[in-house]
Structure formats: C-alpha cells, structure tokens
Motif scaffolding. Structure first.
Motif, short mmCIF file in Angstrom:
data_model
loop_
_atom_site.label_atom_id
_atom_site.label_comp_id
_atom_site.label_asym_id
_atom_site.label_seq_id
_atom_site.Cartn_x
_atom_site.Cartn_y
_atom_site.Cartn_z
N UNK A 240 2.36 -64.86 -28.40
CA UNK A 240 1.50 -63.67 -28.47
C UNK A 240 2.36 -62.41 -28.49
N UNK A 241 3.44 -62.43 -27.72
CA UNK A 241 4.35 -61.28 -27.67
C UNK A 241 4.89 -60.97 -29.08
N UNK A 242 5.26 -62.02 -29.80
CA UNK A 242 5.77 -61.83 -31.17
C UNK A 242 4.67 -61.31 -32.09
N UNK A 243 3.48 -61.89 -31.98
CA UNK A 243 2.36 -61.45 -32.82
C UNK A 243 2.08 -59.97 -32.58
N UNK A 244 2.06 -59.56 -31.31
CA UNK A 244 1.77 -58.16 -30.98
C UNK A 244 2.86 -57.23 -31.52
N UNK A 245 4.11 -57.64 -31.35
CA UNK A 245 5.23 -56.84 -31.87
C UNK A 245 5.09 -56.66 -33.38
N UNK A 246 4.79 -57.76 -34.07
CA UNK A 246 4.71 -57.71 -35.53
C UNK A 246 3.54 -56.84 -35.99
N UNK A 247 2.45 -56.90 -35.22
CA UNK A 247 1.29 -56.07 -35.53
C UNK A 247 1.66 -54.60 -35.37
N UNK A 248 2.31 -54.30 -34.26
CA UNK A 248 2.71 -52.92 -33.96
C UNK A 248 3.62 -52.37 -35.06
N UNK A 249 4.49 -53.24 -35.59
CA UNK A 249 5.43 -52.77 -36.62
C UNK A 249 4.93 -53.07 -38.03
N UNK A 250 3.65 -53.38 -38.13
CA UNK A 250 2.95 -53.51 -39.41
C UNK A 250 3.53 -54.57 -40.34
#
Ligand code: C2E
Ligand code: CA
Ligand code: CA
Ligand code: CA
Length: 273
Positions: A240-250
C-alpha cells in the motif's frame, strides 16, 4: 490456492557438474515442450492507479515441465537463448498472445492493452520482423493495443535497433522499455527511438520503502518519463505504501502482487473483463 504465478521449483545448491547436467536435461525437455503442449501464457493485470480500472495485461510465459511442474521463464529463457530454441519459443508466444488478444477484441474488450516480452536474442534474429509481419496479416489483428516489451540491452547496436523499432512502429505496435533504469546504457537513445512506455524496474519500487532512499530514483524516473511524454508503468508493486507513493507522484499505471499475480486467461476474464 493455486500459485502458478510464481516459480515453484528452485535450484538447490549443487555442484557445477550437477547444474550442467540439469541444464542439459532442461534443454532436451524444452525442445519437446511446444510439441507436447507444455507452454502456457499467464496474464498479469496492469491497473490504472487513479481509476482502479484495468488498463492492460502483460503476457508471462510458463512451462509446465512433466516432472518439475511450473517453471519460471527466468530459469528456462536463458537456456533457450543459448540455443536457437528461443526463436521457436518466441514465435509460439507471439502467435498465442495475438490469438488471445483477437479473442478478447471479438468479445468487445478492445480497449485492453496486451504487453508481450521480447528477449534480446529474439529481437536480433533476422526472422523476427518478417514473422511479426506475417502473423499480423494472417491473424488480422489490430496492433494498436499491443505493446512489445524490450530491454535496454538491445541498445548495444543502436543503429540496428532504430531501424528495427521503426519498422515495428509502422506495423502499428507500441514499444515499451522493460526493467527501465536497470541497464547501464546511456539515456540518449530515449530521444531517437520510437518509445511509448517505460516500465520502472522493480528495484526502484522496492526502494520506496527504503528508510534513506525513500523512492527518490523512482520519482526521478517518473518525472523524466512524463517530461518525455511516455506512459510510465511501475512494476513489482507489492505494498500500500508503494501504491500511495506512486499515486502521489502521478505514476499512472501499476502492476504487481498488490493488485494481482499473473492469472490464467480464464481467471483474468472472470475477475477483470
Ligand atoms: P519481467 O518481464 O520483468 O516480468 C515481471 C516478473 O515479475 C514476472 O516474473 C512476474 O510474475 C513477476 N512479478 C509481478 N509482480 C510482482 C511483484 O509484485 N513482486 C515480485 N517479486 N514479482 C512480481 P516471471 O513471470 O517469472 O517472468 C520472469 C521474466 O521472464 C520476465 O521478467 C521476463 O523477462 C521473462 N519472460 C516472461 N515471459 C516471457 C516471454 O513470453 N518471452 C520472453 N522473451 N521473456 C519472458
Ligand atoms: Ca516484462
Ligand atoms: Ca520487467
Ligand atoms: Ca525482469
């Protein structure tokens, strides 16, 4: 639960002689794998990180060895590449992936993108492009939603790669750079080659959880990819941490166990199509 998405056979530490014997054994069995119907394609979903919808799938090869069960391509592709077996295996993959795509198109699932792995050796065979051309015509497939994944290792011969990739683009295919950032080639090829997509290598995704690095290179690759108008796919996304990071950085598309393992075509159809 079935877990064929992952390699379920491991080498145990053994002598070089034992490894050599096993390699020869696998090579001999691999020669019969196509005729014996032992190859199979699995499909791993690629998910749009904003909408949660499926964007595409990557075809991943499995070999159901009569004695060892499912083997990962990481174990047998290198063996195939040392012999000319890679050519016939690569052709088998292309034909079967194309037929599957055509089936999905006819069922009204035209939007789904299909990514197919092309090994460096396969790309270098003189028969590679003529075969692609022949199959596109024979199967009457729409190439616009098919992406061929190559790696930076083909850039060793940049002139030849440029000619070849331009021909492939003229057939309508999309091109993606797999394991992006893992090779140590110069980045200048990105300006001259007809590239649509880059796939951030898993090692940079793993780094998102690193206490010091915190995904700083993943972020650089995403920004660079966007500046060059590439689609950026993150692979090997597990948390989830990776998914959130990737979402934040588009980073728009993610692929990995967090969403799904590679699936059989039946499972994929049931769950996603
Ligand atoms: P790849 O193209 O980088 O494919 C991604 C690999 O990571 C796949 O392994 C996939 O199952 C695995 N994977 C996906 N999500 C995750 C995750 O969240 N965590 C982890 N740890 N792994 C994940 P697979 O299927 O064993 O394939 C290994 C490699 O074999 C591929 O790496 C590709 O280079 C090659 N390969 C697979 N299919 C083909 C094929 O049809 N033709 C050719 N030439 N090579 C293939
Ligand atoms: Ca790949
Ligand atoms: Ca990859
Ligand atoms: Ca890989």
């Amino acid at each position: 639960a079935k877990d064929y998405g992952k390699n379920n056979y491991q080498f145990y530490s053994s002598s070089n002689a034992e490894k050599g014997a096993r390699k020869m054994e696998l090579e001999m069995a691999l020669q019969k794998a196509i005729a014996n119907n032992e190859l199979e394609l699995y499909y791993q979903p690629q998910i749009n990180n904003t909408t949660g919808n499926i964007y595409g799938v990557e075809a991943l090869l499995r070999w159901k060895h009569p004695a060892y069960g499912y083997l990962s391509p990481d174990e047998f592709i290198p063996i195939a590449e040392e012999t000319n077996l890679m050519l016939s295996i690569g052709e088998w993959v292309l034909t079967h992936a194309f037929m599957q795509k055509k089936k999905w198109d006819l069922a009204g699932k035209k939007d789904i993108k299909l990514a197919i792995n092309i090994s460096a050796r396969q790309f270098q065979y003189s028969d590679f492009f003529p075969f692609l051309q022949k199959e596109v015509k024979r199967l009457q497939i729409n190439t616009a939603k098919i992406e061929l994944e190559i790696t930076e290792s083909i850039m060793q011969n940049i002139e030849k790669a440029t000619i070849e990739l331009n021909s492939i683009k003229r057939l309508g295919f999309q091109i993606s750079i797999d394991d992006f950032g893992k090779g140590y080639s110069s980045l200048s090829y990105l300006r001259s080659l007809p590239i649509d997509t880059i796939k951030i290598d898993k090692s940079f995704i793993d780094d998102i959880s690193h206490p010091k690095h915190k995904g700083s290179l993943a972020k650089v690759i995403i920004d660079m990819g966007h500046n060059m108008n590439f689609i950026v796919i993150a692979e090997g996304v597990e948390t989830k941490e990776q998914v959130d990071f990737l979402q934040k950085h588009e980073c728009e598309i993610v692929q990995g166990y967090y969403y799904s393992k590679p699936l059989t075509s039946d499972e994929l159809e049931k769950l996603y199509l």
